[in-house]
Design a protein around this motif. Structure first.
Motif, PDB file in Angstrom:
ATOM      1  N   GLU A 283       0.826  -1.201   0.000  1.00 20.44           N
ATOM      2  CA  GLU A 283       0.000   0.000   0.000  1.00 20.44           C
ATOM      3  C   GLU A 283       0.863   1.256   0.000  1.00 20.44           C
ATOM      4  O   GLU A 283       0.414   2.308   0.468  1.00 20.44           O
ATOM      5  CB  GLU A 283      -0.896   0.033   1.254  1.00 20.44           C
ATOM      6  CG  GLU A 283      -1.782  -1.169   1.449  1.00 20.44           C
ATOM      7  CD  GLU A 283      -3.101  -1.077   0.699  1.00 20.44           C
ATOM      8  OE1 GLU A 283      -3.252  -0.149  -0.137  1.00 20.44           O
ATOM      9  OE2 GLU A 283      -3.966  -1.924   0.939  1.00 20.44           O
TER      10      GLU A 283
ATOM     11  N   ASP B 243       2.199  -6.584   6.257  1.00 18.37           N
ATOM     12  CA  ASP B 243       1.932  -8.009   6.081  1.00 18.37           C
ATOM     13  C   ASP B 243       2.765  -8.567   4.922  1.00 18.37           C
ATOM     14  O   ASP B 243       2.234  -9.072   3.946  1.00 18.37           O
ATOM     15  CB  ASP B 243       0.422  -8.163   5.811  1.00 18.37           C
ATOM     16  CG  ASP B 243      -0.012  -9.613   5.741  1.00 18.37           C
ATOM     17  OD1 ASP B 243       0.751 -10.483   6.182  1.00 18.37           O
ATOM     18  OD2 ASP B 243      -1.120  -9.862   5.241  1.00 18.37           O
TER      19      ASP B 243
ATOM     20  N   ASN C 178       3.764 -12.680   3.869  1.00 15.95           N
ATOM     21  CA  ASN C 178       2.348 -12.356   3.827  1.00 15.95           C
ATOM     22  C   ASN C 178       1.549 -13.435   4.562  1.00 15.95           C
ATOM     23  O   ASN C 178       1.478 -14.579   4.120  1.00 15.95           O
ATOM     24  CB  ASN C 178       1.907 -12.252   2.358  1.00 15.95           C
ATOM     25  CG  ASN C 178       0.449 -11.894   2.236  1.00 15.95           C
ATOM     26  OD1 ASN C 178      -0.331 -12.647   1.672  1.00 15.95           O
ATOM     27  ND2 ASN C 178       0.062 -10.762   2.782  1.00 15.95           N
TER      28      ASN C 178
ATOM     29  N   GLY D 183      -1.670 -12.804   5.572  1.00 21.79           N
ATOM     30  CA  GLY D 183      -3.098 -12.529   5.388  1.00 21.79           C
ATOM     31  C   GLY D 183      -3.579 -11.496   6.386  1.00 21.79           C
ATOM     32  O   GLY D 183      -3.061 -11.381   7.496  1.00 21.79           O
TER      33      GLY D 183
ATOM     34  N   LYS E 198      -5.265  -2.040  -6.213  1.00 22.60           N
ATOM     35  CA  LYS E 198      -6.580  -2.660  -6.313  1.00 22.60           C
ATOM     36  C   LYS E 198      -6.781  -3.734  -5.242  1.00 22.60           C
ATOM     37  O   LYS E 198      -5.823  -4.179  -4.620  1.00 22.60           O
ATOM     38  CB  LYS E 198      -6.826  -3.212  -7.715  1.00 22.60           C
ATOM     39  CG  LYS E 198      -5.883  -4.299  -8.185  1.00 22.60           C
ATOM     40  CD  LYS E 198      -6.352  -4.676  -9.596  1.00 22.60           C
ATOM     41  CE  LYS E 198      -5.737  -5.839 -10.245  1.00 22.60           C
ATOM     42  NZ  LYS E 198      -4.642  -6.560  -9.957  1.00 22.60           N
TER      43      LYS E 198
ATOM     44  N   ARG F  72      -7.318  -6.955  -3.000  1.00 20.71           N
ATOM     45  CA  ARG F  72      -6.657  -8.248  -3.030  1.00 20.71           C
ATOM     46  C   ARG F  72      -7.657  -9.377  -2.927  1.00 20.71           C
ATOM     47  O   ARG F  72      -7.304 -10.518  -2.910  1.00 20.71           O
ATOM     48  CB  ARG F  72      -5.689  -8.345  -1.849  1.00 20.71           C
ATOM     49  CG  ARG F  72      -4.265  -8.559  -2.257  1.00 20.71           C
ATOM     50  CD  ARG F  72      -3.614  -7.305  -2.776  1.00 20.71           C
ATOM     51  NE  ARG F  72      -3.671  -6.242  -1.789  1.00 20.71           N
ATOM     52  CZ  ARG F  72      -3.179  -5.044  -1.996  1.00 20.71           C
ATOM     53  NH1 ARG F  72      -2.621  -4.752  -3.134  1.00 20.71           N
ATOM     54  NH2 ARG F  72      -3.270  -4.130  -1.065  1.00 20.71           N
TER      55      ARG F  72
HETATM   56  N1  UDP Z   1      -4.266  -6.710   3.471  1.00 20.36           N
HETATM   57  C1  UDP Z   1      -3.306  -7.363   4.234  1.00 20.36           C
HETATM   58  N2  UDP Z   1      -2.873  -8.602   3.843  1.00 20.36           N
HETATM   59  C2  UDP Z   1      -3.375  -9.246   2.735  1.00 20.36           C
HETATM   60  C3  UDP Z   1      -4.383  -8.593   1.987  1.00 20.36           C
HETATM   61  C4  UDP Z   1      -4.807  -7.333   2.382  1.00 20.36           C
HETATM   62  O1  UDP Z   1      -2.834  -6.822   5.225  1.00 20.36           O
HETATM   63  O2  UDP Z   1      -2.932 -10.356   2.458  1.00 20.36           O
HETATM   64  C5  UDP Z   1      -4.744  -5.366   3.867  1.00 20.36           C
HETATM   65  C6  UDP Z   1      -4.698  -4.306   2.780  1.00 20.36           C
HETATM   66  O3  UDP Z   1      -3.436  -3.697   2.736  1.00 20.36           O
HETATM   67  C7  UDP Z   1      -5.781  -3.347   3.227  1.00 20.36           C
HETATM   68  C8  UDP Z   1      -6.793  -4.262   3.866  1.00 20.36           C
HETATM   69  O4  UDP Z   1      -6.103  -5.468   4.200  1.00 20.36           O
HETATM   70  O5  UDP Z   1      -5.307  -2.432   4.190  1.00 20.36           O
HETATM   71  C9  UDP Z   1      -7.980  -4.541   2.969  1.00 20.36           C
HETATM   72  O6  UDP Z   1      -7.551  -5.077   1.745  1.00 20.36           O
HETATM   73  P1  UDP Z   1      -8.250  -4.764   0.358  1.00 20.36           P
HETATM   74  O7  UDP Z   1      -8.484  -3.309   0.220  1.00 20.36           O
HETATM   75  O8  UDP Z   1      -7.435  -5.436  -0.694  1.00 20.36           O
HETATM   76  O9  UDP Z   1      -9.645  -5.538   0.523  1.00 20.36           O
HETATM   77  P2  UDP Z   1     -11.144  -4.995   0.250  1.00 20.36           P
HETATM   78  O10 UDP Z   1     -11.194  -3.559   0.624  1.00 20.36           O
HETATM   79  O11 UDP Z   1     -11.401  -5.235  -1.173  1.00 20.36           O
HETATM   80  O12 UDP Z   1     -11.978  -5.854   1.141  1.00 20.36           O
END
Ligand code: UDP
Ligand code: MG
Length: 341
Positions: free
Chosen positions: A19, A48, A76, A78, A209, A211
């Motif tokens: 990020e 992460d 990573n 999760g 975008k 994840r």
């Molecule tokens: N994130 C994380 N590890 C992962 C995937 C995502 O720490 O393996 C974090 C990401 O940086 C963000 C948050 O989790 O701060 C939400 O991720 P994302 O925006 O991709 O998901 P969405 O908003 O689509 O649910």
């Protein structure tokens, strides 16, 4: 308790995975809000295992503002695990969890702390609409909540994401839940406590975008169902029972047919009845095993039996003599985990 809430220390825990471009704008938006809302605060990033410049960006932000801190995980793990790590490291009397991508607007934080100071232990942001997501994703989400509500013993807070505030008590309770498959949405409501929603509009992701693709979301939903219910293990008992009943009815039918009409295909009735009855019995015994596996599963998760929110005229002392051996030792002041030595 209320003293801590007025002279408050606030921690913001933010999981970060690639990020880099979002971090500086996020800190810039958070800082004025935090200055206004809390006597002391920290922004705790949990990197992460990012592969981009996120960590060096965090180092830069920390050099400029020491209250921006971070843990960096070795790979990573999760988001769910990253959040758990953040909760372990956070110092605050209240901890707010939010995403790094500015989909969770910092303007909501004053509303959170206001609710918290009113005495709510869990404040969760409730998405007002999900139009930023496709209709298909929305349909699946609704379906998931529906199924979970029917199957699960734990009610989820509907439309709650990962944007939440937890009082210290709730944080300690969450830290006791050491299970591997972490379906945090379920854990958040499992711990109980007085909670209240705050509606908000989900913003667009600032950079990068999401994840979470369909495969990951499906996996996530399945994690939720399997770690909060044992229904998938037990349905086989019912199915087996239905099939067995069907076999018995078929057998009766064949007997009556043989008596009044005569046997059309010799051997066929016996075969069909034997096969279905056996299938039914086998499914039922699988279901039986499922019942026990379900109980083993509940035991190995080692969730605390209960969580104490408050004591009235009662010291947080462990039971001593005369108590059942399973009810004694205590983990933390507020939370007891019977059966642990
Ligand atoms: N994130 C994380 N590890 C992962 C995937 C995502 O720490 O393996 C974090 C990401 O940086 C963000 C948050 O989790 O701060 C939400 O991720 P994302 O925006 O991709 O998901 P969405 O908003 O689509 O649910
Ligand atoms: Mg996002």
């Amino acid at each position: 308790m209320s003293d801590a809430r007025t002279a408050s220390q606030l921690s913001i825990v933010i999981p970060v995975f690639n990020e880099a471009a979002n971090l500086a704008p996020l800190v810039a938006m958070l800082t004025p809000v935090l200055e206004q809302e809390a006597a002391e605060w920290e922004i705790l990033f949990v990197d992460d295992g990012s592969a981009d410049q996120s960590l060096s960006e965090i180092r830069r932000l920390n050099a400029a503002e020491p209250r921006v801190r971070a843990l960096s995980l070795s790979r990573n793990f999760g988001k769910e695990v990253a959040i758990a790590a953040g909760l372990d490291a956070a110092h605050g009397d209240a901890v707010i969890i939010m995403d790094a991508d500015l989909q969770h607007p910092p303007e909501v934080i004053p509303e959170f702390t206001k609710r918290w100071r009113e005495g709510h232990d869990v404040v969760y942001a409730q998405r007002r609409d999900r139009t930023y997501e496709g209709p298909l994703k929305r349909m699946f989400t609704r379906l998931f909540y529906h199924v979970f509500a029917r199957l699960g013993e734990t009610q989820l807070y509907e439309e709650a994401g990962d944007f939440q505030l937890f009082d210290r008590k709730a944080v300690e309770a969450l830290r006791l839940l050491g299970e591997r498959a972490r379906f945090s949405k379920g854990l958040y409501s499992w711990i109980g406590f007085k909670s209240i929603p705050v509606p908000f509009e989900v913003g667009e992701r600032l950079h990068g975008k999401s994840r979470y693709n369909y495969r990951k979301l499906l996996h996530f939903a399945w994690d939720g169902i399997t770690s909060f219910t044992t229904v998938p293990l037990r349905v086989w008992t019912y199915l087996g029972f239905l099939i067995s009943v069907g076999a018995v009815i078929t057998a009766l039918y064949f007997v009556l047919e043989a008596l009044f009409v005569g046997v059309k295909t010799p051997g066929f009735p016996t075969l069909i009845v034997a096969v279905t009855l056996l299938a039914g019995v086998q499914l039922m015994s699988l279901g039986m095993i499922g019942e026990y596996v379900g109980r083993i599963f509940a035991e190995v998760k080692r969730r605390p039996l209960y969580i104490v929110a408050e004591r009235v005229g009662l010291e947080a002392a462990p039971l001593r003599s005369g108590a059942a051996p399973t009810a004694a030792p205590r983990q933390k002041d507020e939370v007891m985990r019977p059966g642990q030595s």
